[in-house]
Design an enzyme around this catalytic site. Structure first.
Site, PDB file in Angstrom:
ATOM      1  CD  GLU A 103      49.563  41.577  38.304  1.00  0.00           C
ATOM      2  OE1 GLU A 103      48.931  42.146  39.216  1.00  0.00           O
ATOM      3  OE2 GLU A 103      49.204  40.504  37.786  1.00  0.00           O
ATOM      4  CE  LYS A 146      46.071  31.586  40.202  1.00  0.00           C
ATOM      5  NZ  LYS A 146      46.285  32.951  40.666  1.00  0.00           N
TER       6      LYS A 146
HETATM    7  N1  PSU Z   1      44.883  36.175  38.431  1.00  0.00           N
HETATM    8  C1  PSU Z   1      45.847  35.584  39.173  1.00  0.00           C
HETATM    9  N2  PSU Z   1      46.406  36.249  40.220  1.00  0.00           N
HETATM   10  C2  PSU Z   1      46.028  37.507  40.530  1.00  0.00           C
HETATM   11  C3  PSU Z   1      45.047  38.133  39.714  1.00  0.00           C
HETATM   12  C4  PSU Z   1      44.510  37.423  38.685  1.00  0.00           C
HETATM   13  O1  PSU Z   1      46.206  34.474  38.882  1.00  0.00           O
HETATM   14  O2  PSU Z   1      46.542  38.085  41.504  1.00  0.00           O
HETATM   15  C5  PSU Z   1      44.702  39.562  39.969  1.00  0.00           C
HETATM   16  C6  PSU Z   1      45.217  40.372  38.765  1.00  0.00           C
HETATM   17  O3  PSU Z   1      45.734  41.601  39.222  1.00  0.00           O
HETATM   18  C7  PSU Z   1      43.955  40.579  37.939  1.00  0.00           C
HETATM   19  C8  PSU Z   1      42.899  40.673  39.002  1.00  0.00           C
HETATM   20  O4  PSU Z   1      44.018  41.716  37.129  1.00  0.00           O
HETATM   21  O5  PSU Z   1      43.286  39.704  39.988  1.00  0.00           O
HETATM   22  C9  PSU Z   1      41.521  40.382  38.466  1.00  0.00           C
HETATM   23  O6  PSU Z   1      40.587  40.657  39.475  1.00  0.00           O
HETATM   24  P1  PSU Z   1      39.018  40.764  39.110  1.00  0.00           P
HETATM   25  O7  PSU Z   1      38.597  39.355  38.809  1.00  0.00           O
HETATM   26  O8  PSU Z   1      38.405  41.333  40.355  1.00  0.00           O
HETATM   27  O9  PSU Z   1      38.922  41.678  37.927  1.00  0.00           O
END
Ligand code: PSU
Ligand code: MN
Length: 307
Positions: free
Chosen positions: A24, A158
């Site tokens: 990604e 996380k």
């Molecule tokens: N978790 C991490 N680092 C990140 C992300 C998630 O530890 O950078 C990023 C990933 O690209 C994930 C996105 O798909 O955040 C999820 O965002 P949201 O909660 O807005 O769906």
């Protein structure tokens, strides 16, 4: 498909039936500062090559979903200031408006699947946010995992999230969560979350066999591999939890919600932990890349044996 471009190098690899691993790009543009972001992106690609697989970093470049960015394209993406965070819902808009975007776990899964790439390496997936039972802030990553059959190698999710609800949602979506050499769901910075997993795997071939069984039955859900950070690099949960609580409270005070919440929390924790979280992030990306490549190779070998 005009809006999806697969790099020649990746097309050739597919043609030669070599194992390919998707990566990604949100972690490059939103997850890490310069120059660590570019250095890590390159290092992760090299690790995958060393294990005998072909890396394919994915992003949206001028409205085209590109599978297999070149070094120059990765550098250019990291340098730009106008890069949007693109999840499933944003793809049609990003393509129609000719935008530059980094792809989240959900969007990268979609592109990888369209390009017939079966394995995808990330740091951590999105999940159900704390308070998600009221705010409905549940990452589109979770529903994507329920509908797109790639295998995602991660360090779990996380601890900024509600991990218990995240696992419940994954169960509802029918996503097998495989603990790699662990019986517990890891919490990204930490090896343990206190939440038990049902399935433990100990070698890449164990994962490959589960992937094959899923495919034989044509189940459309993804498989999530949870690979804990090494003991040397981890920040124990008890140490990071007060910092997370601080960041969550700040987000509430500043009225940050929705799409901006994940980047906000990650940025705050980076500052509060004075860079320690960045070191962990880099370590686990490399570890996941190694495991992802080994799993892709193990799966490839099973297919060749064809029994
Ligand atoms: N978790 C991490 N680092 C990140 C992300 C998630 O530890 O950078 C990023 C990933 O690209 C994930 C996105 O798909 O955040 C999820 O965002 P949201 O909660 O807005 O769906
Ligand atoms: Mn969200």
């Amino acid at each position: 498909m005009k809006s999806l471009i697969i790099a020649d190098r990746i097309q050739q690899a597919k043609y030669d039936r070599r194992p390919v691993v998707a990566l990604e790009s949100t972690v490059i543009t939103h997850g890490m500062p310069f120059p660590e972001n570019i250095e890590t992106a390159f290092e992760v690609e090299e690790l995958i090559e060393k294990e005998g697989a072909v890396p394919a970093t994915i992003a949206v470049l001028g409205g085209k979903i590109k599978v297999g960015l070149s070094r120059e394209e990765i550098r250019d993406l990291a340098d730009r200031e106008d890069v949007e965070k693109i999840s499933r819902r944003d793809i049609p808009w990003a393509v129609a408006a000719g935008l530059y975007g980094s792809t989240t776990v959900a969007a990268t899964m979609i592109a990888a699947h369209r390009a017939s790439i079966r394995f995808f390496v990330t740091g951590g997936i999105g999940g159900v946010h704390r308070g998600g039972e009221n705010s409905f802030d549940i990452s589109a990553d979770l529903t994507e995992l329920g509908r797109t059959p790639v295998t995602v190698i991660s360090a779990g999710a996380k601890a900024i999230l509600n991990l218990e609800l995240t696992l419940e949602k994954l169960e509802t979506e029918g996503v097998p969560v495989l603990g790699f050499q662990t019986d517990e769901f890891p919490a990204f910075y930490s090896r343990k979350s206190g939440l038990k997993l049902k399935i433990r795997v100990d070698i890449p071939q164990d994962i490959a066999e589960i992937v094959r069984a899923r495919d034989e039955l044509e189940l459309e859900n993804a498989i999530l591999v949870a690979n804990p950070i090494s003991r040397e690099a981890e920040i124990p949960l008890a140490e990071i939890e007060p910092e997370i609580k601080k960041a969550v409270a700040e987000a509430r005070d500043e009225d940050i919600s929705g799409f901006a919440l994940t980047p906000f929390l990650l940025d705050r924790i980076k500052k509060i932990s004075s860079g320690q979280s960045l070191k962990v992030n880099i370590e686990l990306l490399k570890s996941n890349a190694r495991l992802g490549a080994r799993t892709a190779v193990a799966h490839h070998n099973l297919e060749i044996m064809g029994d």
